[in-house]
Write an enzyme that holds these catalytic residues in place. Structure first.
Site, short mmCIF file in Angstrom:
data_model
loop_
_atom_site.label_atom_id
_atom_site.label_comp_id
_atom_site.label_asym_id
_atom_site.label_seq_id
_atom_site.Cartn_x
_atom_site.Cartn_y
_atom_site.Cartn_z
CE LYS A 17 -0.57 -4.72 8.30
NZ LYS A 17 -0.91 -3.28 8.29
NE ARG A 92 -6.64 -6.49 10.92
CZ ARG A 92 -6.22 -6.32 9.67
NH1 ARG A 92 -5.47 -7.21 9.08
NH2 ARG A 92 -6.56 -5.24 9.03
NE ARG A 130 -4.67 0.15 0.82
CZ ARG A 130 -4.47 -0.42 2.02
NH1 ARG A 130 -3.38 -1.12 2.26
NH2 ARG A 130 -5.37 -0.29 2.97
NE ARG A 163 -8.51 -2.52 1.19
CZ ARG A 163 -7.68 -2.90 2.16
NH1 ARG A 163 -6.41 -3.21 1.87
NH2 ARG A 163 -8.08 -2.99 3.40
NE ARG A 174 -8.97 -0.75 7.22
CZ ARG A 174 -8.33 -0.40 6.12
NH1 ARG A 174 -8.82 0.53 5.33
NH2 ARG A 174 -7.21 -0.99 5.80
P1 ADP Z 1 -0.74 -2.28 4.68
O1 ADP Z 1 -0.66 -3.63 4.03
O2 ADP Z 1 0.13 -2.18 5.91
O3 ADP Z 1 -2.15 -1.82 4.93
P2 ADP Z 1 0.18 -1.31 2.07
O4 ADP Z 1 1.41 -2.11 1.82
O5 ADP Z 1 -1.03 -1.68 1.30
O6 ADP Z 1 -0.13 -1.22 3.66
O7 ADP Z 1 0.56 0.22 1.80
C1 ADP Z 1 -0.41 1.26 1.95
C2 ADP Z 1 -0.22 2.30 0.84
O8 ADP Z 1 1.00 2.99 1.05
C3 ADP Z 1 -0.15 1.72 -0.56
O9 ADP Z 1 -0.78 2.63 -1.44
C4 ADP Z 1 1.35 1.63 -0.86
O10 ADP Z 1 1.63 1.78 -2.25
C5 ADP Z 1 1.90 2.79 -0.05
N1 ADP Z 1 3.20 2.52 0.57
C6 ADP Z 1 3.64 1.36 1.12
N2 ADP Z 1 4.88 1.50 1.63
C7 ADP Z 1 5.23 2.80 1.40
C8 ADP Z 1 6.40 3.59 1.70
N3 ADP Z 1 7.45 3.06 2.35
N4 ADP Z 1 6.41 4.87 1.31
C9 ADP Z 1 5.34 5.42 0.67
N5 ADP Z 1 4.22 4.75 0.36
C10 ADP Z 1 4.16 3.45 0.72
P1 AMP Z 2 -6.47 -5.54 5.43
O1 AMP Z 2 -6.47 -5.96 3.99
O2 AMP Z 2 -5.43 -6.26 6.24
O3 AMP Z 2 -6.42 -4.04 5.60
O4 AMP Z 2 -7.87 -6.03 6.03
C1 AMP Z 2 -9.11 -5.54 5.53
C2 AMP Z 2 -10.24 -6.00 6.43
O5 AMP Z 2 -10.35 -7.45 6.40
C3 AMP Z 2 -10.10 -5.66 7.92
O6 AMP Z 2 -10.53 -4.33 8.21
C4 AMP Z 2 -11.01 -6.71 8.54
O7 AMP Z 2 -12.38 -6.39 8.39
C5 AMP Z 2 -10.71 -7.95 7.67
N1 AMP Z 2 -9.58 -8.72 8.22
C6 AMP Z 2 -8.36 -8.87 7.65
N2 AMP Z 2 -7.58 -9.65 8.42
C7 AMP Z 2 -8.30 -9.98 9.51
C8 AMP Z 2 -8.05 -10.74 10.68
N3 AMP Z 2 -6.87 -11.31 10.91
N4 AMP Z 2 -9.05 -10.88 11.59
C9 AMP Z 2 -10.26 -10.31 11.38
N5 AMP Z 2 -10.54 -9.56 10.32
C10 AMP Z 2 -9.60 -9.39 9.38
#
Ligand code: ADP
Ligand code: AMP
Ligand code: ZN
Length: 223
Positions: A17, A92, A130, A163, A174
């Site tokens: 995302k 969420r 990541r 992270r 999660r």
């Molecule tokens: P989300 O926001 O849904 O948690 P991220 O965009 O942070 O996911 O992506 C999670 C991890 O996967 C990151 O390390 C990113 O670089 C990698 N990633 C994202 N999209 C792809 C893809 N299409 N193929 C391979 N790796 C990806």
């Molecule tokens: P993310 O960066 O989207 O993976 O979110 C990391 C963490 O932030 C989550 O595991 C939650 O603890 C908190 N968080 C992010 N977005 C929300 C939301 N919309 N509602 C509640 N907690 C959130």
């Protein structure tokens, strides 16, 4: 292109995302609103909000709705959101989704809810690899999207870190929280005719191409 575009990106943690939101941000000059990023910013700056959020984030739980909803309201009232936004990680759960409907009804509502579909095992591989830049927040993956130099951000030379909540134990919770609390949004948006699922397992550029053609197909953008 429509006057305003509001997109809500759905998908398991690690689906991509944030990665896709950042690409769309550049492609459409619309802000990415990542509630996770806002919480992390507050955590880094040791604000009251950051201190409150930390205990929930560390466990992989959701931060309470009242706090999160107020934070999003405040963010959306800023001038850069006048033409819309790409929501990443919000709403969420169903409470947040109905609050969001109320907030943006006056802006014409949500245009589309792309659901980036990905298997849990692949999501786990993506999350555990990541890495995030400490200074600009750019996102990398040790195998799938590595920086030119290990541990160093290509954009600004910042240090890359993992992270705390990307460790396997927290990721499992999660994913559990996602299925329990967030996945009901799939039905919620489907019923509103807003859901559009796409295959998130392809490489980053290809997912972007698929997403753009979906937006065109649904009339959100004109190619
Ligand atoms: P989300 O926001 O849904 O948690 P991220 O965009 O942070 O996911 O992506 C999670 C991890 O996967 C990151 O390390 C990113 O670089 C990698 N990633 C994202 N999209 C792809 C893809 N299409 N193929 C391979 N790796 C990806
Ligand atoms: P993310 O960066 O989207 O993976 O979110 C990391 C963490 O932030 C989550 O595991 C939650 O603890 C908190 N968080 C992010 N977005 C929300 C939301 N919309 N509602 C509640 N907690 C959130
Ligand atoms: Zn950086």
């Amino acid at each position: 292109m429509c006057d305003r575009i509001f997109l809500v990106l759905l998908g398991v943690p690690g689906a991509g995302k944030g990665t896709q939101a950042k690409l769309l941000e550049k492609q459409f000059q619309l802000p990415q609103i990542s509630t996770g990023d806002i919480f992390r910013y507050n955590l880094k700056n040791e604000t009251d909000l950051g201190k409150l959020a930390k205990s929930f984030m560390d466990k992989g739980e959701l931060v309470p709705d009242s706090v999160t909803i107020e934070m999003v309201k405040d963010r959306l009232s800023q001038s850069d959101c006048a033409n819309g936004a790409i929501m990443d990680g919000f709403p969420r759960n169903l409470v947040q989704a109905s609050a969001f409907d109320e907030i943006i009804d006056r802006h014409g509502g949500i245009d589309l809810v792309p659901l980036i579909a990905l298997e849990d095992d692949e999501a786990m591989r993506r999350i555990t690899g990541r890495r995030v830049c400490r200074s600009c927040g750019a996102v990398y993956h040790v195998d799938f999207s590595p920086p030119k130099q290990e541990g160093v951000c290509d954009i600004d030379g910042g240090e890359l870190y993992q992270r705390d909540d990307d460790k396997p134990e927290t990721v499992r919770n999660r994913l559990y929280v996602y299925y329990k609390q967030t996945s009901p949004l799939i039905g919620y948006y489907y019923a509103k005719g807003l859901l559009a699922e796409l295959d998130g397992s392809q490489e980053i550029g290809q997912v972007n191409v698929t997403l753009l053609s979906l937006l065109a197909e649904k009339g959100v953008i004109i190619e």
